[in-house]
Design a protein around this motif. Structure first.
Motif, PDB file in Angstrom:
ATOM      1  N   ARG A   1       0.821  -1.211   0.000  1.00  0.00           N
ATOM      2  CA  ARG A   1       0.000   0.000   0.000  1.00  0.00           C
ATOM      3  C   ARG A   1       0.856   1.261   0.000  1.00  0.00           C
ATOM      4  O   ARG A   1       0.549   2.220  -0.708  1.00  0.00           O
ATOM      5  CB  ARG A   1      -0.885   0.006   1.247  1.00  0.00           C
ATOM      6  CG  ARG A   1      -2.325  -0.178   0.963  1.00  0.00           C
ATOM      7  CD  ARG A   1      -3.114  -0.175   2.230  1.00  0.00           C
ATOM      8  NE  ARG A   1      -3.738   1.138   2.335  1.00  0.00           N
ATOM      9  CZ  ARG A   1      -4.426   1.532   3.361  1.00  0.00           C
ATOM     10  NH1 ARG A   1      -4.557   0.761   4.403  1.00  0.00           N
ATOM     11  NH2 ARG A   1      -4.982   2.717   3.362  1.00  0.00           N
ATOM     12  N   ALA A   2       1.902   1.258   0.806  1.00  0.00           N
ATOM     13  CA  ALA A   2       2.785   2.427   0.894  1.00  0.00           C
ATOM     14  C   ALA A   2       3.466   2.670  -0.444  1.00  0.00           C
ATOM     15  O   ALA A   2       3.598   3.831  -0.874  1.00  0.00           O
ATOM     16  CB  ALA A   2       3.814   2.224   2.001  1.00  0.00           C
TER      17      ALA A   2
ATOM     18  N   LYS B   1       1.016   4.302  -2.786  1.00  0.00           N
ATOM     19  CA  LYS B   1       0.819   5.710  -2.447  1.00  0.00           C
ATOM     20  C   LYS B   1       1.984   6.562  -2.926  1.00  0.00           C
ATOM     21  O   LYS B   1       1.791   7.665  -3.448  1.00  0.00           O
ATOM     22  CB  LYS B   1       0.628   5.875  -0.941  1.00  0.00           C
ATOM     23  CG  LYS B   1      -0.737   5.453  -0.468  1.00  0.00           C
ATOM     24  CD  LYS B   1      -0.913   5.752   0.998  1.00  0.00           C
ATOM     25  CE  LYS B   1      -2.290   5.333   1.453  1.00  0.00           C
ATOM     26  NZ  LYS B   1      -2.550   5.707   2.841  1.00  0.00           N
TER      27      LYS B   1
ATOM     28  N   ILE C   1       1.630   6.978  -6.631  1.00  0.00           N
ATOM     29  CA  ILE C   1       0.551   7.919  -6.946  1.00  0.00           C
ATOM     30  C   ILE C   1       1.025   9.354  -6.735  1.00  0.00           C
ATOM     31  O   ILE C   1       0.784  10.231  -7.573  1.00  0.00           O
ATOM     32  CB  ILE C   1      -0.709   7.602  -6.112  1.00  0.00           C
ATOM     33  CG1 ILE C   1      -1.377   6.339  -6.646  1.00  0.00           C
ATOM     34  CG2 ILE C   1      -1.680   8.773  -6.108  1.00  0.00           C
ATOM     35  CD1 ILE C   1      -2.537   5.834  -5.807  1.00  0.00           C
TER      36      ILE C   1
ATOM     37  N   GLY D   1       5.888  12.358   1.228  1.00  0.00           N
ATOM     38  CA  GLY D   1       5.099  11.532   2.139  1.00  0.00           C
ATOM     39  C   GLY D   1       5.642  11.567   3.556  1.00  0.00           C
ATOM     40  O   GLY D   1       4.873  11.679   4.524  1.00  0.00           O
TER      41      GLY D   1
ATOM     42  N   SER E   1      -3.786  13.229  -6.925  1.00  0.00           N
ATOM     43  CA  SER E   1      -3.683  12.068  -6.030  1.00  0.00           C
ATOM     44  C   SER E   1      -5.063  11.525  -5.692  1.00  0.00           C
ATOM     45  O   SER E   1      -5.274  10.312  -5.662  1.00  0.00           O
ATOM     46  CB  SER E   1      -2.958  12.448  -4.741  1.00  0.00           C
ATOM     47  OG  SER E   1      -1.637  12.801  -5.004  1.00  0.00           O
TER      48      SER E   1
ATOM     49  N   GLY F   1      -6.411   7.940  -6.820  1.00  0.00           N
ATOM     50  CA  GLY F   1      -6.858   7.063  -5.741  1.00  0.00           C
ATOM     51  C   GLY F   1      -8.233   6.480  -6.009  1.00  0.00           C
ATOM     52  O   GLY F   1      -8.567   5.397  -5.499  1.00  0.00           O
TER      53      GLY F   1
ATOM     54  N   VAL G   1      -6.247   2.095  -2.889  1.00  0.00           N
ATOM     55  CA  VAL G   1      -5.078   2.114  -2.009  1.00  0.00           C
ATOM     56  C   VAL G   1      -5.518   1.882  -0.595  1.00  0.00           C
ATOM     57  O   VAL G   1      -6.464   2.340  -0.103  1.00  0.00           O
ATOM     58  CB  VAL G   1      -4.323   3.453  -2.122  1.00  0.00           C
ATOM     59  CG1 VAL G   1      -3.102   3.439  -1.239  1.00  0.00           C
ATOM     60  CG2 VAL G   1      -3.931   3.706  -3.551  1.00  0.00           C
TER      61      VAL G   1
END
Length: 122
Positions: free
Chosen positions: A2-3, A6, A9, A46, A113, A117, A122
């Motif tokens: 998932r990270a 992200k 993205i 991030g 983003s 998403g 995500v």
């Protein structure tokens, strides 16, 4: 996983931002170097958001309420400006020319983003 999604993205949103906003740019020679720069800057952005944004939310709670949330644009612009500065320290070819390009860039990054998403869970 998932990270990583992200980060990718945010990297894609950074790429769109460099195309749309004057004052935010990447000075890389090759395509591979540009892609790696977007991924690295996405990671830095991030980390900056995860570390500083909660602190700023708590300290600036009154400003968020008084401006009906518009203060978030200023905060996000400042965080993008900080990301550009940190990227320079790490010798990444990512540059943010000033405060207003950072504010517009943060707005574009948020919208792109969010839109990505929607398509990529995500």
């Amino acid at each position: 996983m998932r990270a990583l999604l992200k980060i990718l993205i945010v990297g894609a949103a950074l790429w769109v931002t460099t195309l749309v906003v004057d004052g935010i740019y990447v000075q890389a020679d090759s395509l591979i170097e540009r892609l790696l720069t977007f991924v690295c800057v996405g990671l830095i952005f991030g980390i900056v958001n995860v570390v500083l944004k909660p602190i700023i939310h708590v300290l600036g709670c009154a400003f968020y309420i008084l401006t009906l949330g518009l203060f978030a644009l200023v905060v996000n612009g400042g965080l993008l400006l900080l990301t550009g500065w940190l990227s320079g320290l790490l010798r990444l070819p990512f540059h943010v020319a000033g405060f207003w390009p950072a504010v517009w860039g943060a707005l574009i990054i948020s919208v792109v983003s969010w839109a990505l998403g929607l398509f990529i869970r995500v």
